[in-house]
Design a protein around this motif. Structure first.
Motif, mmCIF file in Angstrom:
data_model
loop_
_atom_site.group_PDB
_atom_site.id
_atom_site.type_symbol
_atom_site.label_atom_id
_atom_site.label_comp_id
_atom_site.label_asym_id
_atom_site.label_seq_id
_atom_site.Cartn_x
_atom_site.Cartn_y
_atom_site.Cartn_z
ATOM 1 N N LYS A 1 -4.485 6.271 13.110
ATOM 2 C CA LYS A 1 -5.321 5.460 12.354
ATOM 3 C C LYS A 1 -5.018 4.198 11.811
ATOM 4 O O LYS A 1 -6.053 3.383 11.149
ATOM 5 N N GLY A 2 -4.154 3.426 12.701
ATOM 6 C CA GLY A 2 -3.847 1.614 12.514
ATOM 7 C C GLY A 2 -3.012 1.310 10.760
ATOM 8 O O GLY A 2 -3.482 0.359 10.909
ATOM 9 N N VAL A 3 -2.662 2.760 10.791
ATOM 10 C CA VAL A 3 -2.049 2.672 9.533
ATOM 11 C C VAL A 3 -0.689 1.262 9.743
ATOM 12 O O VAL A 3 -0.835 0.614 9.121
ATOM 13 N N LEU A 4 -0.845 1.555 11.019
ATOM 14 C CA LEU A 4 1.013 0.669 11.177
ATOM 15 C C LEU A 4 1.054 -0.474 12.446
ATOM 16 O O LEU A 4 1.491 -1.173 12.316
ATOM 17 N N LYS A 5 -1.013 -0.764 12.305
ATOM 18 C CA LYS A 5 -0.811 -1.479 13.589
ATOM 19 C C LYS A 5 -0.001 -1.976 13.744
ATOM 20 O O LYS A 5 -0.057 -3.703 14.315
ATOM 21 N N ASN A 6 -1.056 -3.458 12.071
ATOM 22 C CA ASN A 6 0.042 -5.048 11.837
ATOM 23 C C ASN A 6 1.407 -4.482 10.657
ATOM 24 O O ASN A 6 1.488 -5.522 10.250
ATOM 25 N N GLY A 7 1.920 -3.164 10.554
ATOM 26 C CA GLY A 7 3.256 -3.473 9.880
ATOM 27 C C GLY A 7 2.760 -2.781 8.214
ATOM 28 O O GLY A 7 1.234 -2.941 7.996
ATOM 29 N N THR A 8 3.346 -2.496 7.598
ATOM 30 C CA THR A 8 3.606 -2.173 5.948
ATOM 31 C C THR A 8 3.004 -3.381 5.372
ATOM 32 O O THR A 8 3.278 -3.528 4.523
ATOM 33 N N GLY A 9 4.071 -4.797 6.218
ATOM 34 C CA GLY A 9 3.416 -6.485 5.295
ATOM 35 C C GLY A 9 4.656 -7.203 5.113
ATOM 36 O O GLY A 9 6.035 -7.633 4.024
ATOM 37 N N LYS A 10 6.087 -6.188 5.091
ATOM 38 C CA LYS A 10 7.262 -6.236 4.429
ATOM 39 C C LYS A 10 7.422 -7.320 5.175
ATOM 40 O O LYS A 10 7.480 -7.547 6.360
ATOM 41 N N LYS A 11 8.212 -8.088 4.051
ATOM 42 C CA LYS A 11 9.496 -9.470 5.518
ATOM 43 C C LYS A 11 10.929 -8.826 5.395
ATOM 44 O O LYS A 11 11.530 -7.959 5.106
ATOM 45 N N THR A 12 11.447 -9.555 6.302
ATOM 46 C CA THR A 12 13.072 -9.320 6.237
ATOM 47 C C THR A 12 13.678 -9.325 5.373
ATOM 48 O O THR A 12 13.996 -9.651 4.671
ATOM 49 N N GLY A 13 14.550 -8.099 5.488
ATOM 50 C CA GLY A 13 15.484 -7.458 4.268
ATOM 51 C C GLY A 13 15.848 -6.405 3.897
ATOM 52 O O GLY A 13 15.378 -6.052 5.241
ATOM 53 N N SER A 14 16.434 -6.063 2.656
ATOM 54 C CA SER A 14 16.985 -4.986 2.435
ATOM 55 C C SER A 14 16.306 -4.504 1.064
ATOM 56 O O SER A 14 15.865 -5.570 0.622
ATOM 57 N N TYR A 15 16.189 -3.740 0.566
ATOM 58 C CA TYR A 15 15.333 -2.988 -0.381
ATOM 59 C C TYR A 15 15.825 -1.578 -0.765
ATOM 60 O O TYR A 15 16.249 -0.915 0.095
ATOM 61 N N LEU A 16 15.433 -1.681 -2.388
ATOM 62 C CA LEU A 16 15.876 -0.581 -2.969
ATOM 63 C C LEU A 16 14.088 0.557 -3.373
ATOM 64 O O LEU A 16 13.520 0.131 -3.788
ATOM 65 N N PRO A 17 14.181 1.740 -3.669
ATOM 66 C CA PRO A 17 13.347 3.050 -4.294
ATOM 67 C C PRO A 17 13.232 1.747 -5.254
ATOM 68 O O PRO A 17 13.683 1.142 -6.043
ATOM 69 N N GLY A 18 12.061 1.333 -5.944
ATOM 70 C CA GLY A 18 11.257 0.811 -6.539
ATOM 71 C C GLY A 18 11.104 -0.348 -6.570
ATOM 72 O O GLY A 18 9.871 -1.099 -7.113
ATOM 73 N N GLN A 19 11.460 -1.096 -5.157
ATOM 74 C CA GLN A 19 11.690 -2.539 -5.188
ATOM 75 C C GLN A 19 9.834 -2.609 -4.682
ATOM 76 O O GLN A 19 11.017 -2.207 -3.240
ATOM 77 N N GLY A 20 9.012 -3.176 -4.713
ATOM 78 C CA GLY A 20 8.489 -3.459 -3.121
ATOM 79 C C GLY A 20 7.828 -2.366 -3.346
ATOM 80 O O GLY A 20 7.370 -1.741 -4.140
ATOM 81 N N SER A 21 7.029 -2.025 -2.166
ATOM 82 C CA SER A 21 6.236 -0.897 -1.292
ATOM 83 C C SER A 21 7.360 0.444 -1.553
ATOM 84 O O SER A 21 8.596 0.458 -1.858
ATOM 85 N N ASP A 22 6.680 1.306 -2.137
ATOM 86 C CA ASP A 22 7.478 2.876 -2.040
ATOM 87 C C ASP A 22 7.937 2.783 -1.279
ATOM 88 O O ASP A 22 7.230 4.376 -0.886
ATOM 89 N N TRP A 23 8.969 2.195 0.333
ATOM 90 C CA TRP A 23 9.581 3.513 1.237
ATOM 91 C C TRP A 23 10.028 4.957 1.058
ATOM 92 O O TRP A 23 10.105 5.148 2.134
ATOM 93 N N THR A 24 10.178 4.722 -0.146
ATOM 94 C CA THR A 24 10.506 6.272 0.041
ATOM 95 C C THR A 24 9.614 7.387 -0.252
ATOM 96 O O THR A 24 9.718 8.436 0.277
ATOM 97 N N ARG A 25 8.393 6.804 0.022
ATOM 98 C CA ARG A 25 7.419 7.949 0.202
ATOM 99 C C ARG A 25 5.795 7.703 1.947
ATOM 100 O O ARG A 25 5.136 8.340 1.486
ATOM 101 N N GLU A 26 6.911 6.496 2.104
ATOM 102 C CA GLU A 26 6.195 6.347 3.193
ATOM 103 C C GLU A 26 6.644 7.051 4.524
ATOM 104 O O GLU A 26 7.647 6.566 5.581
ATOM 105 N N PHE A 27 6.360 7.549 5.184
ATOM 106 C CA PHE A 27 6.185 8.809 6.168
ATOM 107 C C PHE A 27 5.351 8.848 7.236
ATOM 108 O O PHE A 27 3.886 8.706 6.527
ATOM 109 N N TRP A 28 4.998 8.352 8.615
ATOM 110 C CA TRP A 28 3.838 8.269 9.663
ATOM 111 C C TRP A 28 4.356 9.564 10.580
ATOM 112 O O TRP A 28 5.608 10.010 10.603
ATOM 113 N N ASP A 29 3.474 9.865 11.075
ATOM 114 C CA ASP A 29 3.421 10.726 12.561
ATOM 115 C C ASP A 29 1.496 10.305 12.775
ATOM 116 O O ASP A 29 1.231 9.334 12.137
#
Length: 380
Positions: free
Chosen positions: A192-220
């Motif tokens: 459905k195109g949810v990753l077509k333009n990426g998630t908007g994250k910039k280059t770097g390292s992220y901790l849980p709770g910082q910025g978008s919640d990558w710990t709940r982002e799973f794709w299929d």
């Protein structure tokens, strides 16, 4: 084979499997499937050596290839000292590639070499059906099935349900590609195109709770493909998967000849011989050749072959519609002449042609002419 006299051959219907696919609009299953679409049992009897079987190496127009023949026994049992083979339990197998037309490909059948002249095909679709694990769904003419072979949680431990489909062939083997899909609402559906333009994250390292919640982002993905084959699911749950649409192409017949192709290079008005037929080039343009097949009794079949250009060439040799534009068959179907489409057919004011004669057709369900105990089952 003869020395194994305990085989109850008179009770069998055997199947010759050419590596070509087969199907039609969905129909009911044959009343007696016997061992059709069932794999050889782990303890099955095996014919380890068969006098006359061959592995033949030959040259096409473009490469060297080896063709093999073999015998498979499935779903047999031992009873009163005899090996009992059920209906469709014994099949002879030989292989060729239905996508390799115009290349001088050959195959071996019961020890004899044949040139592969052409194939027929169609496209089978299943829509709006619910699949349960290990319950194959027949499609086409009922000799192939779509099977939900695995249903479980995502490999990464996230509690989304993933379904894996395979295509079960008449021989009892699976098509070589798996089709894993998931339409679980906990997963992000990449179709459905949810990753077509990426998630908007910039280059770097992220901790849980910082910025978008990558710990709940799973794709299929809810759709999967392989060549012309595709499957789209509407839902995947612990009970099964709702298939929105599934489609796959299928070869329904193969045209063969026990003669080598005749190579002709002719200009306008010139003729050549292909079997008992005279081939005459009536006219040429930069992209077409008007060709006549003239039978011994004077009957004429005429066709404009082509256009052969950049647009049609890029779909050859696989596409049946464009391939049909490049060839003409006699009214009896025993002679075929085509442009030598993969080796630059238009050369110095002339056209290069490939001629085949003594052509015969083997369609799905036909009895094998060399041994009518065998039924032809194209198999991919």
């Amino acid at each position: 084979m003869r020395k194994r006299s305990a085989y109850r051959l008179t009770a069998l219907t055997m199947a010759a499997c050419l590596l070509l696919s087969l199907s039609a609009i969905a129909v009911a299953a044959p009343s007696d499937m016997g061992a059709m679409m069932k794999p050889p049992a782990s303890g099955a009897a095996v014919v380890a050596d068969m006098p006359g079987f061959q592995n033949i190496r030959y040259k096409t127009f473009f490469r060297e290839r080896t063709v093999n023949e073999g015998l498979v026994i499935r779903q047999s049992r031992v009873e009163n000292g005899k090996i009992i083979i059920p209906k469709y339990g014994l099949y002879y197998t030989t292989r060729t590639d239905p996508a390799e037309m115009f290349k001088g490909e050959k195959t071996v059948i019961l020890g004899k070499m044949y040139t592969v002249v052409d194939t027929d095909a169609r496209f089978d679709v299943l829509a709006d059906v619910f699949a349960q694990k290990k319950k194959p769904i027949l499609f086409g003419d009922g000799t192939k099935a779509l099977e939900l072979t695995d249903l479980g949680l995502e490999d990464n431990g996230y509690e989304g349900v993933k379904a894996t489909f395979k295509i079960l062939k008449p021989s009892g083997n699976y098509y070589g590609t798996d089709f894993p899909v998931s339409a679980d609402p906990k997963m992000g559906d990449i179709t459905k195109g949810v990753l077509k333009n990426g998630t908007g994250k910039k280059t770097g390292s992220y901790l849980p709770g910082q910025g978008s919640d990558w710990t709940r982002e799973f794709w299929d993905r809810s759709a999967n493909t392989s060549g012309q084959t595709y499957i789209v699911v509407e839902s995947t749950t612990a009970e099964g998967a709702k298939i929105k649409e599934f489609g796959t192409s299928a070869t329904t017949a193969v045209y063969l000849s026990d003669k080598d192709p005749v190579e002709l290079v002719l200009g306008p008005g010139e003729t050549g011989k292909v079997g008992d037929y005279t081939v005459k080039v009536v006219a040429l343009t930069a992209e077409t050749a008007t060709v006549e097949l003239i039978a011994k009794d004077g009957a004429v079949t005429q066709k404009v072959l082509g256009p052969f250009n950049h647009e049609t060439e890029k779909y050859l040799p696989t596409d049946h519609v464009n391939r049909a534009k490049m060839l003409v068959r006699s009214a009896a179907g025993d002679v075929q002449v085509s442009l030598d489409a993969l080796r630059h057919p238009f050369r110095q004011g002339k056209v290069a042609l490939l001629g085949y004669y003594d052509v015969f057709k083997l369609a799905a369900g036909d009895r094998l002419p060399a041994d009518p105990r065998f039924t032809v089952r194209p198999d991919t």
